[in-house]
Scaffold this motif. Structure first.
Motif, mmCIF file in Angstrom:
data_model
loop_
_atom_site.group_PDB
_atom_site.id
_atom_site.type_symbol
_atom_site.label_atom_id
_atom_site.label_comp_id
_atom_site.label_asym_id
_atom_site.label_seq_id
_atom_site.Cartn_x
_atom_site.Cartn_y
_atom_site.Cartn_z
ATOM 1 N N UNK A 1 1.548 7.451 -2.065
ATOM 2 C CA UNK A 1 1.554 8.907 -1.980
ATOM 3 C C UNK A 1 0.729 9.404 -0.808
ATOM 4 N N UNK A 2 1.192 10.472 -0.189
ATOM 5 C CA UNK A 2 0.480 11.074 0.927
ATOM 6 C C UNK A 2 -0.640 11.983 0.459
ATOM 7 N N UNK A 3 -1.393 12.560 1.402
ATOM 8 C CA UNK A 3 -2.462 13.505 1.057
ATOM 9 C C UNK A 3 -1.927 14.657 0.220
ATOM 10 N N UNK A 4 -2.749 15.161 -0.682
ATOM 11 C CA UNK A 4 -2.322 16.211 -1.599
ATOM 12 C C UNK A 4 -1.937 17.481 -0.856
ATOM 13 N N UNK A 5 -0.808 18.082 -1.260
ATOM 14 C CA UNK A 5 -0.362 19.361 -0.721
ATOM 15 C C UNK A 5 -0.889 20.524 -1.563
ATOM 16 N N UNK A 6 -1.093 20.298 -2.852
ATOM 17 C CA UNK A 6 -1.704 21.269 -3.744
ATOM 18 C C UNK A 6 -2.592 20.516 -4.722
ATOM 19 N N UNK A 7 -3.568 21.220 -5.290
ATOM 20 C CA UNK A 7 -4.459 20.632 -6.286
ATOM 21 C C UNK A 7 -4.577 21.583 -7.469
ATOM 22 N N UNK A 8 -5.382 21.197 -8.438
ATOM 23 C CA UNK A 8 -5.576 22.030 -9.614
ATOM 24 C C UNK A 8 -6.137 23.396 -9.296
ATOM 25 N N UNK A 9 -6.850 23.533 -8.196
ATOM 26 C CA UNK A 9 -7.403 24.840 -7.831
ATOM 27 C C UNK A 9 -6.312 25.836 -7.451
ATOM 28 N N UNK B 1 -8.862 15.720 -16.160
ATOM 29 C CA UNK B 1 -8.081 16.937 -15.940
ATOM 30 C C UNK B 1 -7.788 17.195 -14.473
ATOM 31 N N UNK B 2 -7.871 16.150 -13.648
ATOM 32 C CA UNK B 2 -7.609 16.289 -12.212
ATOM 33 C C UNK B 2 -6.105 16.395 -11.961
ATOM 34 N N UNK B 3 -5.693 17.418 -11.253
ATOM 35 C CA UNK B 3 -4.281 17.657 -10.947
ATOM 36 C C UNK B 3 -4.081 17.703 -9.443
ATOM 37 N N UNK B 4 -3.129 16.916 -8.962
ATOM 38 C CA UNK B 4 -2.788 16.920 -7.534
ATOM 39 C C UNK B 4 -1.279 16.801 -7.376
ATOM 40 N N UNK B 5 -0.756 17.485 -6.379
ATOM 41 C CA UNK B 5 0.657 17.398 -6.023
ATOM 42 C C UNK B 5 0.732 16.672 -4.676
ATOM 43 N N UNK B 6 1.298 15.468 -4.685
ATOM 44 C CA UNK B 6 1.324 14.636 -3.480
ATOM 45 C C UNK B 6 2.759 14.290 -3.089
ATOM 46 N N UNK B 7 3.049 14.223 -1.774
ATOM 47 C CA UNK B 7 4.382 13.780 -1.331
ATOM 48 C C UNK B 7 4.522 12.276 -1.510
ATOM 49 N N UNK B 8 5.721 11.838 -1.879
ATOM 50 C CA UNK B 8 5.988 10.413 -2.055
ATOM 51 C C UNK B 8 6.319 9.789 -0.702
ATOM 52 N N UNK B 9 5.593 8.741 -0.341
ATOM 53 C CA UNK B 9 5.885 7.979 0.874
ATOM 54 C C UNK B 9 6.776 6.786 0.564
ATOM 55 N N UNK B 10 6.533 6.152 -0.583
ATOM 56 C CA UNK B 10 7.318 4.986 -0.987
ATOM 57 C C UNK B 10 7.295 4.892 -2.498
ATOM 58 N N UNK B 11 8.350 4.282 -3.048
ATOM 59 C CA UNK B 11 8.495 4.178 -4.493
ATOM 60 C C UNK B 11 9.229 2.897 -4.816
ATOM 61 N N UNK B 12 8.765 2.206 -5.836
ATOM 62 C CA UNK B 12 9.457 1.005 -6.291
ATOM 63 C C UNK B 12 9.586 1.054 -7.803
ATOM 64 N N UNK C 1 -4.849 10.589 -12.043
ATOM 65 C CA UNK C 1 -4.527 9.365 -11.326
ATOM 66 C C UNK C 1 -3.191 8.752 -11.634
ATOM 67 N N UNK C 2 -2.390 9.319 -12.559
ATOM 68 C CA UNK C 2 -1.074 8.790 -12.891
ATOM 69 C C UNK C 2 0.006 9.811 -12.542
ATOM 70 N N UNK C 3 1.150 9.309 -12.101
ATOM 71 C CA UNK C 3 2.280 10.176 -11.753
ATOM 72 C C UNK C 3 3.043 10.510 -13.040
ATOM 73 N N UNK C 4 2.973 11.781 -13.461
ATOM 74 C CA UNK C 4 3.702 12.173 -14.667
ATOM 75 C C UNK C 4 5.123 12.610 -14.341
ATOM 76 N N UNK C 5 5.399 12.919 -13.085
ATOM 77 C CA UNK C 5 6.751 13.286 -12.662
ATOM 78 C C UNK C 5 6.823 13.200 -11.146
ATOM 79 N N UNK C 6 8.013 12.882 -10.628
ATOM 80 C CA UNK C 6 8.221 12.829 -9.182
ATOM 81 C C UNK C 6 9.609 13.375 -8.870
ATOM 82 N N UNK C 7 9.812 14.690 -9.024
ATOM 83 C CA UNK C 7 11.137 15.278 -8.807
ATOM 84 C C UNK C 7 11.521 15.321 -7.338
ATOM 85 N N UNK D 1 8.208 15.080 -4.852
ATOM 86 C CA UNK D 1 6.915 15.723 -5.003
ATOM 87 C C UNK D 1 6.259 15.150 -6.253
ATOM 88 N N UNK D 2 5.287 14.268 -6.094
ATOM 89 C CA UNK D 2 4.652 13.619 -7.235
ATOM 90 C C UNK D 2 3.590 14.525 -7.848
#
Length: 330
Positions: free
Chosen positions: A214-222, A111-122, A275-281, A269-270
């Protein structure tokens, strides 16, 4: 009301000032999606019961294990699974009841939730040609070749810790996200404060999931106050509605405001769950509403299970699934 269409995936992140309803652009529900009104927590009509068992790390304290069991029971209560029994003994946790095995396994998800910026994507199958000026960011091909001429966002800059920042390049090149159900999930073990590699939860039809740096988390589940499953009456099936805390709303506005200034893919914003990216809008402007919707073609059971995990928060002790059994109930 504003919404953002996720790139290279069938997911949508919707955000607005008020509680959102009728967000357009959501993806179609998966075939066989549970129709509205079906009770996810209802026990099967057969007498069969399931039991799933999870291993617990030897370093787990008794207090942390007690809180983990309590949190799993809270998830079961939120899902209407009144007959489930959750017990811990001899370095393991078990969940037993007249429910499908997969449903019981969900109670032990981190149930870990994190919002991370995308640095690179393939993304597999995406052309390597880079569109010219004026192309829509939502249509831009993102490949490893594009990574060299894009600077990381200030929040995503290397932290100086071992294994962080651009030292992930070699790992990104070799990361294999193609094994269904066995994607590497380094974010589950890493600190929220360091960059990580991750795979998307799902790929295009016939293609492996996208991979991300992905970069360091900007927001988390808290930063999330509550989460609930809802049916999108405008189409798109089941979604998860998030309400952020006051502090989380401020961080969300600041993070999206900064990301909106970046070129793709670093304006993405991933949303990383377990541990899996469910969306990256892609982010086009600062989002100040404090509410969000995540749409990914979820069935009702999937949406309610994820909402229950996010509402209860991450488990204090990570659990590792070790086995399941079916038997005749009492």
């Amino acid at each position: 009301m504003r919404f953002l269409q996720a790139r290279h995936a069938s997911f949508v992140l919707c955000m607005g000032v008020a509680v959102l309803t009728g967000c357009s652009g959501t993806s179609p529900a998966r075939p066989g999606a549970t129709p509205p009104g079906t009770a996810v927590g209802a026990a099967p009509t057969t007498a069969d019961w399931s039991q799933v068992t999870f291993d617990v790390a030897s370093s787990a304290t008794a207090d942390a294990l007690t809180r983990t069991v309590d949190r799993m029971r809270e998830r079961a209560e939120n899902l209407g699974m009144a007959e489930v029994r959750i017990e811990s003994k001899s370095g393991s946790v078990s969940a037993t009841g007249p429910y499908p095995t997969e449903q019981l396994k969900g109670l032990g998800s981190s149930g870990q939730l994190r919002f991370r910026p995308v640095l690179a994507e393939q993304v597999a199958g995406v052309p390597t040609d880079r569109p010219g000026p004026g192309s829509s960011p939502l249509g831009r091909a993102v490949t490893q070749d594009l990574r060299a001429d894009v600077s990381p966002t200030p929040q995503a800059a290397p932290t100086g810790k071992a294994g962080s920042g651009r030292s992930l390049d070699a790992g990104f090149a070799t990361l294999d996200c193609s094994a269904d159900g066995a994607h590497p999930r380094p974010d589950l073990e890493a600190s929220a404060h360091v960059p990580v590699l991750a795979c998307a939860a799902h790929g295009r039809s016939g293609q492996p999931p996208a991979k991300y740096e992905l970069g360091p988390a900007m927001l988390t589940g808290s930063d999330v106050e509550s989460a609930r499953a809802a049916y999108n009456t405008n189409g798109g099936g089941w979604i998860i509605e998030l309400a952020f805390t006051g502090a989380g709303s401020a961080r969300l506005a600041a993070a999206t405001g900064q990301l909106a200034k970046n070129p793709p893919p670093q304006n993405e914003f991933a949303i990383v769950v377990d541990g899996e990216v469910v969306s990256a809008p892609a982010v086009g402007q600062a989002l100040t509403g404090g509410n969000a919707q995540i749409a990914g073609g979820f069935t009702k059971q999937e949406a309610q299970a994820l909402a229950a995990q996010l509402t209860s928060g991450a488990l204090p002790v990570p659990l590792r699934f070790s086995g399941a059994a079916r038997f005749a109930g009492p």
